[in-house]
Design a protein around this motif. Structure first.
Motif, PDB file in Angstrom:
ATOM      1  N   GLU A 186       0.835  -0.966  -0.007  1.00 56.08           N
ATOM      2  CA  GLU A 186      -0.017  -0.101  -0.051  1.00 56.08           C
ATOM      3  C   GLU A 186       0.846   1.177   0.154  1.00 56.08           C
ATOM      4  O   GLU A 186       0.689   2.394  -0.740  1.00 56.08           O
TER       5      GLU A 186
ATOM      6  N   LYS B 247       2.222   1.690  -3.484  1.00 55.46           N
ATOM      7  CA  LYS B 247       1.373   2.400  -4.306  1.00 55.46           C
ATOM      8  C   LYS B 247       0.959   3.751  -4.267  1.00 55.46           C
ATOM      9  O   LYS B 247       1.108   4.323  -5.258  1.00 55.46           O
ATOM     10  N   VAL B 248       1.025   4.500  -2.982  1.00 58.08           N
ATOM     11  CA  VAL B 248       0.881   5.760  -2.946  1.00 58.08           C
ATOM     12  C   VAL B 248       1.804   6.594  -2.150  1.00 58.08           C
ATOM     13  O   VAL B 248       1.494   7.980  -1.751  1.00 58.08           O
TER      14      VAL B 248
ATOM     15  N   GLY C  28       1.218   9.899  -4.338  1.00 54.21           N
ATOM     16  CA  GLY C  28       0.251   9.220  -5.319  1.00 54.21           C
ATOM     17  C   GLY C  28       0.612   8.271  -6.388  1.00 54.21           C
ATOM     18  O   GLY C  28      -0.209   7.565  -6.821  1.00 54.21           O
ATOM     19  N   LYS C  29       1.981   8.279  -6.544  1.00 54.10           N
ATOM     20  CA  LYS C  29       2.684   7.216  -7.675  1.00 54.10           C
ATOM     21  C   LYS C  29       3.385   6.078  -7.269  1.00 54.10           C
ATOM     22  O   LYS C  29       3.388   6.231  -5.925  1.00 54.10           O
ATOM     23  N   PHE C  30       3.638   5.300  -7.953  1.00 52.08           N
ATOM     24  CA  PHE C  30       4.176   4.245  -7.679  1.00 52.08           C
ATOM     25  C   PHE C  30       5.534   4.470  -7.081  1.00 52.08           C
ATOM     26  O   PHE C  30       6.651   5.046  -7.782  1.00 52.08           O
TER      27      PHE C  30
ATOM     28  N   TRP D 239      -1.414  -1.421 -10.444  1.00 56.34           N
ATOM     29  CA  TRP D 239      -1.404  -1.293  -8.879  1.00 56.34           C
ATOM     30  C   TRP D 239      -1.432   0.129  -8.802  1.00 56.34           C
ATOM     31  O   TRP D 239      -2.246   0.507  -7.658  1.00 56.34           O
ATOM     32  N   ASN D 240      -0.738   1.103  -9.537  1.00 61.08           N
ATOM     33  CA  ASN D 240      -1.113   2.282  -9.551  1.00 61.08           C
ATOM     34  C   ASN D 240      -0.877   2.897 -10.914  1.00 61.08           C
ATOM     35  O   ASN D 240       0.222   2.810 -11.623  1.00 61.08           O
TER      36      ASN D 240
ATOM     37  N   ASP E 183      -8.878   0.269 -12.780  1.00 58.43           N
ATOM     38  CA  ASP E 183      -8.498  -0.072 -11.419  1.00 58.43           C
ATOM     39  C   ASP E 183      -9.246  -1.149 -10.764  1.00 58.43           C
ATOM     40  O   ASP E 183     -10.464  -0.814 -10.731  1.00 58.43           O
TER      41      ASP E 183
END
Length: 596
Positions: free
Chosen positions: A140, A143-144, A148-150, A251-252, A271
């Motif tokens: 998680e 992911k963020v 907010g990006k990988f 995933w992102n 998504d």
């Protein structure tokens, strides 16, 4: 004695009290950690609770304490991650802002938090249920965690810790990572990138082991082999590119495959969490462009991995799957020619495994390998007929020998070598050889002279008599050009007509009948026969319906073990007492000597 007994009896309630206190303390710790987390989430005034909660996230902490601290810190850091990623760029300002200092401190604590999670994740002492929760928490943050990006840096730390840890090659962490997250194309993309980097660290580590003593070298080699096994596990669990293209989930979906040209064909990324498509501003490159990028990363990762000193078990697994899992998806398959030719030159079962990939490069990608048939000829040994991967080898052997451009001497050499092997191989191997020889004779009419050749077709030197019944084939010669196979005959195939195994003899007789027919007969499918064994032959014979069964082996009762027709030129004479004449004369001489 009574006092002592009384003292002994008083120890029992004291022990129970201590255990009760421990349980109450553990319960208090759980409530205490819960209160710390609630205070941390409520007000910034309780920010000092953060380092306290971090102290409970260790491999030695009770699982319930680590889980309670994880839930509190994850709820605290998740909404702050966009601010933490941007604070590092402004931290270099000459005039320190208290807010920036605070965010920078939080960023360092977040890094410590992730490190603690990874330490528990790769610890063999941790419980499997807790490790699954920790893996989801780390992913998680991946992911963020980067505005907010990988967050590729956190993901690389995770993979590096897993590869260099003491976890087994198929530990639950590796299984969960592959099964839950390798369905996302961006996770697979960064897995290739991270594995390529980890290969470079392993290569540097191998170079640095030259100065170590013998014991440390053994330990380092064992650790490296374990790391290689885990890297092979991850590479083999990444889905094929077609499967990823059919279901373009990420995933992102922000920023990895961003659109650079407005005119370029784009598709929306689904998504999985929201079950909705991204908006028009979150479009990615076309599937063709994504596939091109994935191929580049896949190529670099596999080429780097193949440079490592692979253990024999991993080496064999790679060779078996290379022609199906790697060659069709690599950007330039010819780059594998060095690895495959070196493997093919090793000999034995390794060469058999490398043959599939090498054949694909030769037939589909234009690879020129002049010594291919020489090496293939050298693989024809009796051991190949009991090898594990013999079925695929026989199929490739049959395909390789079907070329109409094959010289007559080469086709004759393979035909004669296979025929000679019928004298040493099990019945299942003899059946495969009959099929291969039949296909060779049908595809190459120029070697039909081998079927029945009684005379020596070569020139006899002056002063030397022509020798009849001599096989000029050199079975031990490794060079097909020097075997003199074209001057020989397939007398070994004729002996199969009297083979002790009935299916072999019937198959050999059918081959002789087909060759006696001048018309061309269809080729035999080797695929159906290549995986045969004693068990398959026995099962087929048990299912076969026999119309006529012989009542006896002989029409007349034999009087001797061998008949004179079996040994032309020999005579078997016996005296009245059953002994041979020379034995009788020897007995008479010994008797005369004794009387004298």
């Amino acid at each position: 004695m009574a006092a002592k007994n009384g003292e002994k009896l008083s120890l029992v309630p004291n022990k129970q009290k201590q255990q009760k206190k421990k349980r109450e303390k553990a319960k208090d710790n759980g409530d205490y950690l819960k209160n710390l987390g609630q205070q941390l989430l409520t007000s910034r005034a309780h920010i000092n609770n953060l380092p306290i909660l971090l102290t409970y996230i260790t491999p030695n902490s009770p699982p319930q304490h680590a889980l309670e601290s994880l839930l509190s810190l994850q709820s605290f850091f998740t909404p702050l991650l966009p601010q933490l990623s941007s604070s590092s760029a402004n931290s270099a300002n000459q005039e320190p802002d208290p807010e920036i200092v605070y965010l920078t401190w939080l960023r360092s604590k977040f890094d410590d938090f992730v490190r603690c999670l990874v330490d528990i994740l790769v610890s063999p002492q941790s419980e499997d249920a807790l490790r699954e929760i920790l893996l989801d928490a780390v992913m998680e943050f991946v992911k963020v965690g980067n505005a907010g990006k990988f967050h590729s840096a956190i993901y690389h730390k995770l993979l590096r810790a897993i590869i260099h840890s003491e976890l087994g090659a198929e530990d639950i962490v590796l299984v969960l990572l592959a099964s839950k997250y390798f369905t996302y194309i961006d996770v697979c993309y960064f897995t290739y990138i991270s594995l390529e980097k980890l290969v470079r660290t392993l290569e540097a580590k191998e170079d640095g082991n030259a100065s170590l003593d013998a014991e440390k070298k053994i330990q380092s080699k064992t650790s490296m082999e374990l790391s290689i096994h885990k890297m092979k596990f991850l590479l083999s669990r990444i889905p094929q590119l077609e499967a990823l293209e059919e279901n373009l989930q990420m995933w992102n979906g922000l920023g990895l495959f961003a659109e650079k040209d407005n005119k370029q064909e784009t598709i929306a990324v689904k998504d999985k969490n929201t079950k909705k498509s991204q908006k028009s501003g979150d479009k990615v490159l076309s599937s063709r462009s994504i596939a091109k990028k994935m191929k580049l990363k896949l190529t670099k990762a596999w080429l780097s991995f193949l440079r490592l000193p692979l253990p024999l078990s991993v080496y064999k697994e790679v060779l078996v799957a290379l022609h199906q899992s790697v060659i069709p998806y690599i950007s330039n398959p010819i780059m594998l020619c060095d690895f495959l030719t070196q493997s093919y030159d090793i000999g034995g079962v390794v060469s058999v495994m490398a043959l599939s990939s090498l054949y694909v490069l030769m037939t589909e990608h234009g690879l020129e390998y002049p010594n291919f048939y020489d090496k293939l000829y050298a693989l024809l040994e009796p051991a190949i007929f009991i090898a594990k991967h013999r079925a695929k080898f026989f199929q490739l052997l049959d395909s390789s020998l079907k070329s109409s451009l094959l010289p007559a001497y080469l086709a004759a050499a393979f035909c004669k070598k296979l025929s000679r092997l019928t004298l040493f191989v099990p019945p299942s191997g003899a059946i495969v050889i009959v099929a291969l020889v039949n296909n060779l004779l049908q595809k190459h009419p120029s070697i039909s002279c081998l079927v029945h050749q009684e005379r020596d077709t070569g020139e006899t030197p002056v002063g030397e008599k022509r020798k009849q019944g001599i096989d000029h084939f050199k079975n031990e010669e490794m060079d097909p050009k020097k075997t003199n196979a074209i001057r020989s005959s397939l007398w070994e195939m004729d002996t199969l007509r009297h083979h002790y195994c009935a299916p072999v003899s019937r198959f050999a007789v059918s081959l002789a009948n087909d060759l006696a027919v001048s018309a061309r007969v269809p080729e035999i499918s080797v695929i159906d026969l290549s995986s045969g064994s004693y068990g398959t032959i026995f099962n087929d014979e048990m299912k076969r319906r026999v119309k006529q069964v012989a009542g006896a082996f002989y029409n007349a009762t034999p009087t001797s073990l061998f008949s004179e027709s079996d040994f032309p030129g020999w005579e078997f004479k016996f005296t009245a007492n059953g002994s041979e004449p020379h034995e009788e004369s020897a007995k008479r001489q010994r008797t005369v000597g004794v009387e004298a």
